[in-house]
Design an enzyme around this catalytic site. Structure first.
Site, mmCIF file in Angstrom:
data_model
loop_
_atom_site.group_PDB
_atom_site.id
_atom_site.type_symbol
_atom_site.label_atom_id
_atom_site.label_comp_id
_atom_site.label_asym_id
_atom_site.label_seq_id
_atom_site.Cartn_x
_atom_site.Cartn_y
_atom_site.Cartn_z
ATOM 1 C CG HIS A 149 -3.357 -2.620 1.092
ATOM 2 N ND1 HIS A 149 -2.119 -3.216 1.100
ATOM 3 C CD2 HIS A 149 -3.836 -2.783 -0.169
ATOM 4 C CE1 HIS A 149 -1.856 -3.702 -0.104
ATOM 5 N NE2 HIS A 149 -2.891 -3.465 -0.894
ATOM 6 C CD GLU A 150 -7.674 -2.896 -0.777
ATOM 7 O OE1 GLU A 150 -7.593 -2.383 -1.912
ATOM 8 O OE2 GLU A 150 -7.167 -3.995 -0.506
ATOM 9 C CG HIS A 153 -4.567 -0.029 -3.913
ATOM 10 N ND1 HIS A 153 -3.268 0.010 -4.369
ATOM 11 C CD2 HIS A 153 -4.741 -1.264 -3.375
ATOM 12 C CE1 HIS A 153 -2.684 -1.151 -4.109
ATOM 13 N NE2 HIS A 153 -3.554 -1.939 -3.502
#
Length: 250
Positions: A149-150, A153
């Site tokens: 997920h990160e 980003h």
């Protein structure tokens, strides 16, 4: 009875313990018992025990977090792929070129483990990199979803220079991160919501819900309705954008 009291030197004296480790072990056990029961422990001693326990626990969590991180960077297809894609985008600062001149290596020092005060499992900072919340990670697979997920980003920020205070930018990256990381796949969502999980459009509902929650934490967001409105405005274009993947991982 008029029995005489024996002289002190004639009494059997207690023998010392075999080694110091038995003393330390006994003391640790006694302190643990006192801590759990509250018997015979002063306020200062209880505070000291809590501090010692927290230190040991945090060290254990930290070591496990870094072990999981290193394992995933070697064996997780999603994490390896994202690391390669980020490295290719940012060859000057966050990666180093291999000696053969054809491949790039992701700088793993950009992924750190630490204690988080909030109820979250990770975070991304455009200047510092990825934070994994060692005290919130349940297991290796939870960390895999969090790291993936990160890393989405990280990828978005590297490729498009995201303005994280711009709610539309933030919402778009959150939609992509929740959709592409695997955190909204069927089994994960079923484990979180049980019988409340809807099979039909479950993936999309999960992504929308998690993106809205994240946007609500943005200081530029007024409330939940505001976050839902922003997510809806960018939904079609951002949910359909699966870069750098060819399709959504479910």
């Amino acid at each position: 009875m008029n029995e005489e009291i024996p002289a002190a030197e004639t009494l059997d004296k207690p023998q010392p313990p075999a080694d110091e480790s038995s003393i330390r072990g006994f003391q640790w056990w006694r302190r643990t018992f006192q801590y759990n029961t509250g018997i015979g422990l002063t306020g200062t001693e209880k505070d000291q025990y809590e501090n010692d326990y927290k230190y040991v626990l945090q060290r254990k969590q930290c070591n496990e977090c870094y072990q999981y991180r290193d394992w995933l960077l070697k064996y997780s297809p999603t994490v390896i792929f994202m690391a390669q894609q980020i490295a290719r985008l940012n060859t000057s600062s966050d990666s180093t070129k291999e000696s053969n001149g054809s491949e790039y290596k992701f700088d793993e020092s950009k992924i750190i483990c630490d204690v988080c005060p909030e109820w979250r499992s990770g975070g991304f900072h455009p200047e510092l990199g990825i934070l994994l919340c060692q005290n919130r990670i349940r297991d290796k697979w939870h960390l895999e979803d969090t790291l993936a997920h990160e890393m989405v980003h990280y990828y978005d920020n590297t490729r498009w220079s995201v303005d994280w205070l711009n709610l539309r930018h933030h919402a778009c990256s959150e939609i992509r991160a929740s959709s592409l990381s695997g955190e909204c796949r069927f089994m994960q969502e079923f484990a979180r919501r049980g019988l409340g999980f809807k099979v039909s459009n479950g993936h999309q509902e999960c992504v929308r819900r998690r993106a809205t929650l994240s946007v609500m934490g943005n200081p530029s967001c007024k409330d939940q309705k505001h976050a839902e409105k922003i997510v809806s405005e960018v939904w079609d274009s951002c949910f359909s954008d699966t870069r750098p993947f060819e399709e959504i991982y479910r």
